[in-house]
Motif scaffolding. Structure first.
Motif, PDB file in Angstrom:
ATOM      1  N   UNK A  29       0.844  -1.181   0.000  1.00  0.00           N
ATOM      2  CA  UNK A  29       0.000   0.000   0.000  1.00  0.00           C
ATOM      3  C   UNK A  29       0.878   1.227   0.000  1.00  0.00           C
ATOM      4  N   UNK A  30       0.314   2.355  -0.399  1.00  0.00           N
ATOM      5  CA  UNK A  30       1.043   3.607  -0.379  1.00  0.00           C
ATOM      6  C   UNK A  30       0.126   4.709   0.096  1.00  0.00           C
ATOM      7  N   UNK A  31       0.698   5.892   0.340  1.00  0.00           N
ATOM      8  CA  UNK A  31      -0.057   7.006   0.899  1.00  0.00           C
ATOM      9  C   UNK A  31       0.530   7.380   2.232  1.00  0.00           C
ATOM     10  N   UNK A  32       0.438   8.643   2.621  1.00  0.00           N
ATOM     11  CA  UNK A  32       1.061   9.107   3.861  1.00  0.00           C
ATOM     12  C   UNK A  32       0.001   9.639   4.811  1.00  0.00           C
ATOM     13  N   UNK A  33      -0.021   9.071   6.022  1.00  0.00           N
ATOM     14  CA  UNK A  33      -0.841   9.594   7.107  1.00  0.00           C
ATOM     15  C   UNK A  33       0.008   9.444   8.362  1.00  0.00           C
ATOM     16  N   UNK A  34       0.477  10.519   8.909  1.00  0.00           N
ATOM     17  CA  UNK A  34       1.398  10.451  10.035  1.00  0.00           C
ATOM     18  C   UNK A  34       0.668  10.590  11.366  1.00  0.00           C
ATOM     19  N   UNK A  35       1.129   9.803  12.342  1.00  0.00           N
ATOM     20  CA  UNK A  35       0.680   9.920  13.729  1.00  0.00           C
ATOM     21  C   UNK A  35      -0.823   9.772  13.909  1.00  0.00           C
ATOM     22  N   UNK A  36      -1.418   8.879  13.152  1.00  0.00           N
ATOM     23  CA  UNK A  36      -2.836   8.576  13.337  1.00  0.00           C
ATOM     24  C   UNK A  36      -2.945   7.453  14.347  1.00  0.00           C
ATOM     25  N   UNK A  37      -3.838   7.603  15.318  1.00  0.00           N
ATOM     26  CA  UNK A  37      -4.027   6.579  16.338  1.00  0.00           C
ATOM     27  C   UNK A  37      -5.398   5.954  16.153  1.00  0.00           C
ATOM     28  N   UNK A  38      -5.444   4.618  16.091  1.00  0.00           N
ATOM     29  CA  UNK A  38      -6.697   3.918  15.878  1.00  0.00           C
ATOM     30  C   UNK A  38      -7.429   3.685  17.192  1.00  0.00           C
ATOM     31  N   UNK A  39      -8.727   3.476  17.086  1.00  0.00           N
ATOM     32  CA  UNK A  39      -9.458   3.018  18.257  1.00  0.00           C
ATOM     33  C   UNK A  39      -9.010   1.605  18.595  1.00  0.00           C
ATOM     34  N   UNK A  40      -8.906   1.293  19.884  1.00  0.00           N
ATOM     35  CA  UNK A  40      -8.409  -0.023  20.269  1.00  0.00           C
ATOM     36  C   UNK A  40      -9.469  -1.094  20.152  1.00  0.00           C
ATOM     37  N   UNK A  41      -9.032  -2.339  19.992  1.00  0.00           N
ATOM     38  CA  UNK A  41      -9.906  -3.490  20.155  1.00  0.00           C
ATOM     39  C   UNK A  41      -9.536  -4.115  21.490  1.00  0.00           C
ATOM     40  N   UNK A  42     -10.379  -4.969  22.044  1.00  0.00           N
ATOM     41  CA  UNK A  42     -10.082  -5.539  23.365  1.00  0.00           C
ATOM     42  C   UNK A  42      -8.776  -6.318  23.409  1.00  0.00           C
ATOM     43  N   UNK A  43      -8.384  -6.972  22.297  1.00  0.00           N
ATOM     44  CA  UNK A  43      -7.229  -7.857  22.338  1.00  0.00           C
ATOM     45  C   UNK A  43      -5.941  -7.207  21.833  1.00  0.00           C
ATOM     46  N   UNK A  44      -6.036  -6.295  20.883  1.00  0.00           N
ATOM     47  CA  UNK A  44      -4.865  -5.772  20.197  1.00  0.00           C
ATOM     48  C   UNK A  44      -4.548  -4.355  20.671  1.00  0.00           C
ATOM     49  N   UNK A  45      -3.309  -4.092  21.068  1.00  0.00           N
ATOM     50  CA  UNK A  45      -2.925  -2.737  21.481  1.00  0.00           C
ATOM     51  C   UNK A  45      -3.039  -1.767  20.308  1.00  0.00           C
ATOM     52  N   UNK A  46      -3.004  -0.485  20.611  1.00  0.00           N
ATOM     53  CA  UNK A  46      -3.020   0.514  19.552  1.00  0.00           C
ATOM     54  C   UNK A  46      -1.614   1.077  19.380  1.00  0.00           C
ATOM     55  N   UNK A  47      -1.295   1.424  18.147  1.00  0.00           N
ATOM     56  CA  UNK A  47       0.032   1.918  17.821  1.00  0.00           C
ATOM     57  C   UNK A  47      -0.081   3.161  16.958  1.00  0.00           C
ATOM     58  N   UNK A  48       0.894   4.035  17.096  1.00  0.00           N
ATOM     59  CA  UNK A  48       0.910   5.182  16.199  1.00  0.00           C
ATOM     60  C   UNK A  48       1.548   4.747  14.887  1.00  0.00           C
ATOM     61  N   UNK A  49       1.215   5.451  13.839  1.00  0.00           N
ATOM     62  CA  UNK A  49       1.722   5.088  12.529  1.00  0.00           C
ATOM     63  C   UNK A  49       3.192   5.444  12.397  1.00  0.00           C
ATOM     64  N   UNK A  50       3.946   4.530  11.838  1.00  0.00           N
ATOM     65  CA  UNK A  50       5.373   4.753  11.623  1.00  0.00           C
ATOM     66  C   UNK A  50       5.585   5.631  10.400  1.00  0.00           C
ATOM     67  N   UNK A  51       6.675   6.362  10.359  1.00  0.00           N
ATOM     68  CA  UNK A  51       6.972   7.147   9.153  1.00  0.00           C
ATOM     69  C   UNK A  51       7.312   6.241   7.980  1.00  0.00           C
ATOM     70  N   UNK A  52       7.271   6.799   6.786  1.00  0.00           N
ATOM     71  CA  UNK A  52       7.659   6.050   5.595  1.00  0.00           C
ATOM     72  C   UNK A  52       9.174   6.054   5.464  1.00  0.00           C
ATOM     73  N   UNK A  53       9.721   4.921   5.103  1.00  0.00           N
ATOM     74  CA  UNK A  53      11.162   4.801   4.886  1.00  0.00           C
ATOM     75  C   UNK A  53      11.393   4.461   3.421  1.00  0.00           C
TER      76      UNK A  53
END
Length: 351
Positions: A29-53
């Motif tokens: 996939x491609x496209x840039x969205x920086x520092x977006x935080x998702x809503x959490x699910x009960x089992x999976x932690x939430x993470x901020x988006x990594x920069x593109x390398x």
């Protein structure tokens, strides 16, 4: 620079949950969205988006100069996996040439979604490892985490990944890379099936029980070899030679002996040693500064070994994210923290 954007795969999870049982899912996939935080699910932690390398000017294409990396994908270790991926990309000269192959025990859409939203540019495929492959073959070890079927998936890599992948780097989820992974990728295996750091100063006999060493037939296993301990959490594998040599079956055979005679105590490591110790390509110790998680019982703090470091490995019971969260970190855990993409649910969330 403009980037194309592929359609989202997420609406098709209902179909994918069925298909993944039989086919890996390749994703780009491609496209840039920086520092977006998702809503959490009960089992999976939430993470901020990594920069593109992006690749450096000297890089070829992923078609001509790929680097294949395999890791397991599990909710309990997802935080470690995210940090490991970030560290690999951040220190790579050609990050777009890295192709990840993730092994999971069951299809969990939340994991797939978390991986994709955290690393929108990542080249990766997800494969389901059938736990039935090791059903009845796993013997209880000294730590429960070592008994999980997914811990044995590395034995079956050659049966899971595409046949056109001839070489792969296998990495545990509790590592961070602080050097260019291409250097490890280019190691000359000199005809061996596996390359890894060897630790010949370690007491090799302790990895096997008295039952093993007192049996004259079993003790002859290493005759003609100079066996040394190596850690299976960092390996370069010649997949073609592994297949041709029937190494999966060789490891399984020793697992069968273990079920009958209890010849070792440590999960999936000893059968690897029985088959390969003394017959691998040794690489510099800098590529696996292991044991940072302490021993397998208490996980006490350990210091770094002297010498240059290219990869840090929290093998052992103590994991850096758990010790940091408990506010009782070891000094070495602060070396892991800069790669942690985790964001607690107390932070404000963006839609």
């Amino acid at each position: 620079m403009a980037f194309g954007k592929q359609p989202s795969l997420l609406p098709f999870f209902g179909i994918l949950s069925f298909l993944l049982l039989f086919h890996p899912i390749a994703t780009t996939t491609t496209g840039i969205r920086l520092n977006v935080v998702r809503k959490p699910t009960p089992e999976v932690p939430i993470f901020r988006e990594a920069p593109a390398f992006r690749n450096g000017e000297s890089c070829g294409s992923i078609e001509t100069d790929p680097i294949h990396v395999s890791m397991t994908l599990d909710a309990n270790y997802l935080r470690g996996t995210m940090a490991a991926i970030l560290s690999i990309l951040q220190h790579s000269t050609c990050p777009e040439n890295i192709s990840f192959h993730f092994l999971c025990a069951r299809f969990e859409p939340e994991l797939f979604s978390s991986l994709r939203s955290t690393f929108p540019y990542l080249n990766f495929k997800v494969y389901r490892f059938d736990s039935n492959r090791v059903r009845g073959k796993i013997s209880k070890s000294i730590r429960q985490a070592l008994d999980q079927p997914l811990n044995y998936a590395r034995i079956y890599l050659s049966d899971i990944i595409p046949v056109d992948v001839n070489r792969i780097i296998y990495l545990d989820s509790d590592i961070v890379m602080v050097d260019d992974i291409a250097k490890l990728w280019k190691v000359d295996l000199e005809g061996k099936v596996v390359a890894a750091p060897e630790y010949c100063h370690a007491n090799f006999t302790k990895y096997f029980t008295d039952t093993f060493w007192s049996d004259s037939d079993l003790a002859e296993t290493f005759k003609g070899r100079k066996p040394c301990y190596f850690n299976t959490g960092v390996m370069v594998v010649d997949v073609e030679k592994w297949r041709e040599g029937g190494y999966t079956q060789k490891v399984e055979d020793w697992m069968g002996v273990q079920k009958q005679k209890r010849i070792y105590h440590l999960g999936s490591l000893p059968p690897f040693l029985l088959v390969l110790a003394g017959n691998i390509k040794a690489v510099d110790h800098r590529w696996n500064q292991h044991g940072l998680g302490g021993d397998n019982l208490e996980g006490k703090c350990r210091s770094l070994h002297p010498g240059p470091i290219s990869l840090l490995h929290w093998s052992g019971k103590g994991k850096p994210w758990l010790r940091l969260d408990s506010r009782k970190p070891c000094n070495v855990d602060h070396l892991w923290a800069p790669y942690d993409l985790y964001r607690s649910s107390s932070l404000s969330l963006e839609e």
